[in-house]
Each structure stands twice: as structure tokens, then as C-alpha cells.
Design a protein around this motif. Structure first.
Motif, PDB file in Angstrom:
ATOM      1  N   TRP A 218     -39.594  82.604 -97.437  1.00 34.86           N
ATOM      2  CA  TRP A 218     -38.155  82.387 -97.314  1.00 34.86           C
ATOM      3  C   TRP A 218     -37.925  80.899 -97.089  1.00 34.86           C
ATOM      4  O   TRP A 218     -38.001  80.413 -95.970  1.00 34.86           O
ATOM      5  N   PHE A 219     -37.655  80.181 -98.172  1.00 38.45           N
ATOM      6  CA  PHE A 219     -37.513  78.735 -98.100  1.00 38.45           C
ATOM      7  C   PHE A 219     -36.408  78.332 -97.116  1.00 38.45           C
ATOM      8  O   PHE A 219     -36.569  77.415 -96.319  1.00 38.45           O
ATOM      9  N   GLU A 220     -35.277  79.025 -97.204  1.00 34.89           N
ATOM     10  CA  GLU A 220     -34.163  78.669 -96.328  1.00 34.89           C
ATOM     11  C   GLU A 220     -34.517  78.915 -94.862  1.00 34.89           C
ATOM     12  O   GLU A 220     -34.238  78.073 -94.004  1.00 34.89           O
ATOM     13  N   GLY A 221     -35.116  80.052 -94.571  1.00 33.43           N
ATOM     14  CA  GLY A 221     -35.475  80.348 -93.196  1.00 33.43           C
ATOM     15  C   GLY A 221     -36.466  79.357 -92.634  1.00 33.43           C
ATOM     16  O   GLY A 221     -36.344  78.901 -91.485  1.00 33.43           O
ATOM     17  N   LEU A 222     -37.469  78.998 -93.422  1.00 36.02           N
ATOM     18  CA  LEU A 222     -38.444  78.004 -92.985  1.00 36.02           C
ATOM     19  C   LEU A 222     -37.768  76.654 -92.759  1.00 36.02           C
ATOM     20  O   LEU A 222     -38.119  75.919 -91.830  1.00 36.02           O
ATOM     21  N   ALA A 223     -36.789  76.329 -93.606  1.00 37.80           N
ATOM     22  CA  ALA A 223     -36.049  75.080 -93.420  1.00 37.80           C
ATOM     23  C   ALA A 223     -35.216  75.126 -92.139  1.00 37.80           C
ATOM     24  O   ALA A 223     -35.125  74.132 -91.409  1.00 37.80           O
ATOM     25  N   LEU A 224     -34.618  76.277 -91.840  1.00 40.33           N
ATOM     26  CA  LEU A 224     -33.842  76.412 -90.606  1.00 40.33           C
ATOM     27  C   LEU A 224     -34.741  76.237 -89.376  1.00 40.33           C
ATOM     28  O   LEU A 224     -34.350  75.589 -88.394  1.00 40.33           O
ATOM     29  N   LEU A 225     -35.928  76.810 -89.428  1.00 46.04           N
ATOM     30  CA  LEU A 225     -36.867  76.641 -88.317  1.00 46.04           C
ATOM     31  C   LEU A 225     -37.229  75.167 -88.139  1.00 46.04           C
ATOM     32  O   LEU A 225     -37.321  74.666 -87.014  1.00 46.04           O
ATOM     33  N   ARG A 226     -37.425  74.469 -89.254  1.00 47.93           N
ATOM     34  CA  ARG A 226     -37.792  73.052 -89.170  1.00 47.93           C
ATOM     35  C   ARG A 226     -36.621  72.214 -88.663  1.00 47.93           C
ATOM     36  O   ARG A 226     -36.812  71.280 -87.872  1.00 47.93           O
ATOM     37  N   LEU A 227     -35.405  72.551 -89.087  1.00 48.81           N
ATOM     38  CA  LEU A 227     -34.234  71.819 -88.605  1.00 48.81           C
ATOM     39  C   LEU A 227     -34.052  72.011 -87.101  1.00 48.81           C
ATOM     40  O   LEU A 227     -33.715  71.066 -86.386  1.00 48.81           O
ATOM     41  N   GLY A 228     -34.266  73.227 -86.634  1.00 50.07           N
ATOM     42  CA  GLY A 228     -34.161  73.477 -85.204  1.00 50.07           C
ATOM     43  C   GLY A 228     -35.192  72.696 -84.421  1.00 50.07           C
ATOM     44  O   GLY A 228     -34.882  72.084 -83.391  1.00 50.07           O
ATOM     45  N   ALA A 229     -36.433  72.704 -84.908  1.00 51.77           N
ATOM     46  CA  ALA A 229     -37.492  71.967 -84.220  1.00 51.77           C
ATOM     47  C   ALA A 229     -37.186  70.473 -84.204  1.00 51.77           C
ATOM     48  O   ALA A 229     -37.427  69.791 -83.198  1.00 51.77           O
ATOM     49  N   ARG A 230     -36.649  69.958 -85.305  1.00 50.02           N
ATOM     50  CA  ARG A 230     -36.316  68.535 -85.368  1.00 50.02           C
ATOM     51  C   ARG A 230     -35.229  68.172 -84.361  1.00 50.02           C
ATOM     52  O   ARG A 230     -35.224  67.070 -83.804  1.00 50.02           O
ATOM     53  N   ALA A 231     -34.316  69.123 -84.115  1.00 50.98           N
ATOM     54  CA  ALA A 231     -33.238  68.884 -83.156  1.00 50.98           C
ATOM     55  C   ALA A 231     -33.677  69.158 -81.718  1.00 50.98           C
ATOM     56  O   ALA A 231     -32.880  69.010 -80.789  1.00 50.98           O
ATOM     57  N   GLY A 232     -34.939  69.567 -81.541  1.00 52.46           N
ATOM     58  CA  GLY A 232     -35.467  69.769 -80.202  1.00 52.46           C
ATOM     59  C   GLY A 232     -35.183  71.121 -79.598  1.00 52.46           C
ATOM     60  O   GLY A 232     -35.294  71.296 -78.383  1.00 52.46           O
ATOM     61  N   ILE A 233     -34.824  72.113 -80.446  1.00 56.98           N
ATOM     62  CA  ILE A 233     -34.537  73.450 -79.913  1.00 56.98           C
ATOM     63  C   ILE A 233     -35.237  74.517 -80.753  1.00 56.98           C
ATOM     64  O   ILE A 233     -34.609  75.454 -81.232  1.00 56.98           O
ATOM     65  N   ALA A 234     -36.531  74.366 -80.877  1.00 57.05           N
ATOM     66  CA  ALA A 234     -37.307  75.335 -81.640  1.00 57.05           C
ATOM     67  C   ALA A 234     -37.213  76.716 -81.007  1.00 57.05           C
ATOM     68  O   ALA A 234     -37.296  76.850 -79.784  1.00 57.05           O
TER      69      ALA A 234
END
Length: 258
Positions: A218-234
């Protein structure tokens, strides 16, 4: 139900990519055939990426192929701007999502900058366009809010529906740094994706080639996980269908940049 033979499809993609690259002629081609060529190229590169991860267990090769696909899509967008062609819809964003999930942030930013920020009526649903543009904005702002993000969220709220509700909830949780709400919204989006992909697999018109890279990733889901981690809220580690652990390794483990 179609059967996805990722081993043979990955081998076929590896053989096909060089010929696809040779066929692309940016000196005399028209918009539509050129667009189709780049879409086919990106699909094959995503198939190579999926095979690298799921067949060979090579996360570094996975990210390299995603980088290659995003770089080729950037090449098309740059040419499209130079030729003053009508842009492809914002929701045609798998190359962008691949760059995000692989942590290729500079490349993702360039794609976000060059992709249209307007809904292409008749070519995509308005809510899909809003969501795609919203993700572009989150890359450009590194997860911080701005007036455009607020306008997009307001429009998604107006359009309504379960999917848009989960999209808005995820975005709000990211902006407000609420881990629990982010996790809940992600779970909702994941459930909807699971239902959608299973329906696509069962469809009479399902294409093994077109579904291959996205059947188990799931490309979008994996991208959402990465965006959250980048924002410091994995969100907490756990099992998430279509988001295998090898695709979610910390970026420094495979040489990407956070």
C-alpha cells in the motif's frame, strides 16, 4: 481472483525497462503517447521495486527502484511544463508516494512543486484531488499547517463520506501531534484500502500486470507512516497489512535521508 506471479513479472519488468527508456523521445512526441510511455515505465519500475522487496528481501534495491520511478515521473513533469501541455491529474501520484515512502524527500518535494494543484474535472474525483494535493503540501511544509492545507481539509469535510472523514482525521492528528488519533485514522484508512484492493483483485477486468506492484504494498499507507515519522509522531509498531516491516525500516538503515 487473479494470481500475481511477482517473480516472473519482476523478471519481465527488468527486461522491459531498457526498451521503454529507448522508446521515449522527448524531441517530437505528443502529450498523450508520451504520458502513456512514462506511466508504463513507472509501472514497470514499481514492479521491480515490489519484486526487490517481496521476492528478494532487498529494501535498498526497493528504494532505488522507487527513486528511479519518481525520477522518471519528474522528467515527464519537467517536459510537460516546458511544452505547456495540460498536466496529468494530481491524484495520479504513485511515483510521488513511492518517493515519500522511500524517504527521498528532495525528489518528493520537486514532484509536489511541479504537480498541478488544481482539480482536473472529468479526469479524477474532486476528493481524490484534494487528498493528493494535501499530501503534496505536507511534504512541502514538513508536516506543518498552512492556509492551503486548511482550505483542502475544509473541502474534504464538505464532500463528506467515511474515506474523507478518515483522511481529515489523519491530517488533523498530524497537525495537532496526536499519536492516538493518528493511529486510529490510519487504521480506518487501512481497512478501506483492504476492502478496495480485494475488490480489484476479484474484478473481472483485473489486470495482473497493472496490479502487481500494488497488490501487497500500500504505497499511500507506507507514505503516511513515513510522513508521520518525519513529523515526529510515528504510530506504534505493529502488523499493518500491505505495509510490510521491510518497507518501513528506519531510513538510515538503508542509506536514505530523513
Amino acid at each position: 481472483m487473479i494470481h500475481i506471479d511477482l517473480v516472473s513479472l519482476g523478471q519481465r519488468a527488468a527486461e522491459t525497462v531498457p526498451s521503454l527508456l529507448r522508446r521515449i523521445d522527448l524531441k517530437g512526441g505528443d502529450r498523450d503517447p508520451t504520458l502513456r510511455q512514462f506511466q508504463e515505465l513507472c509501472l514497470n519500475l514499481h514492479t521491480l521495486a515490489a519484486a526487490s522487496l517481496l521476492v528478494d528481501g532487498e529494501p535498498r534495491a526497493f528504494r532505488e527502484e522507487l527513486h528511479n520511478a519518481a525520477s522518471q515521473w519528474l522528467r515527464f513533469l519537467q517536459h510537460q511544463h516546458a511544452q505547456h501541455w495540460e498536466p496529468p491529474p494530481a491524484s495520479r501520484n504513485t511515483a510521488f508516494l513511492g518517493a515519500v515512502l522511500a524517504g527521498h524527500w528532495e525528489l518528493a518535494q520537486r514532484l509536489a512543486e511541479l504537480t498541478t494543484n488544481q482539480w482536473r474535472r472529468g479526469e479524477e474525483y474532486e476528493d481524490d484531488a484534494c487528498w493528493a494535493i494535501l499530501l503534496h503540501e505536507f511534504v512541502l511544509t514538513q508536516g506543518r499547517g498552512n492556509a492551503r492545507i486548511e482550505a483542502l481539509l475544509a473541502r474534504l469535510d464538505e464532500l463528506g463520506g467515511t474515506l474523507n472523514g478518515d483522511r481529515v482525521a489523519w491530517a488533523r492528528a498530524l497537525l495537532e501531534q496526536k499519536v492516538g488519533a493518528l493511529s486510529d485514522a490510519f487504521s480506518g484508512l487501512l481497512q478501506l484500502h483492504q476492502e478496495e484492493i480485494e475488490e480489484r483483485v476479484l474484478a473481472v477486468t483485473a489486470s495482473e500486470v497493472k496490479l502487481a506492484p500494488y497488490r501487497f504494498l500500500w504505497f499511500e499507507g507506507l507514505a503516511l507512516l513515513r510522513l508521520g515519522a518525519r513529523a515526529g509522531i510515528a504510530i506504534p509498531d505493529g502488523y499493518y497489512p500491505y505495509c510490510p516491516p521491510l518497507a518501513r525500516l528506519p531510513l538510515e538503515r538503508t542509506g536514505a535521508t530523513a
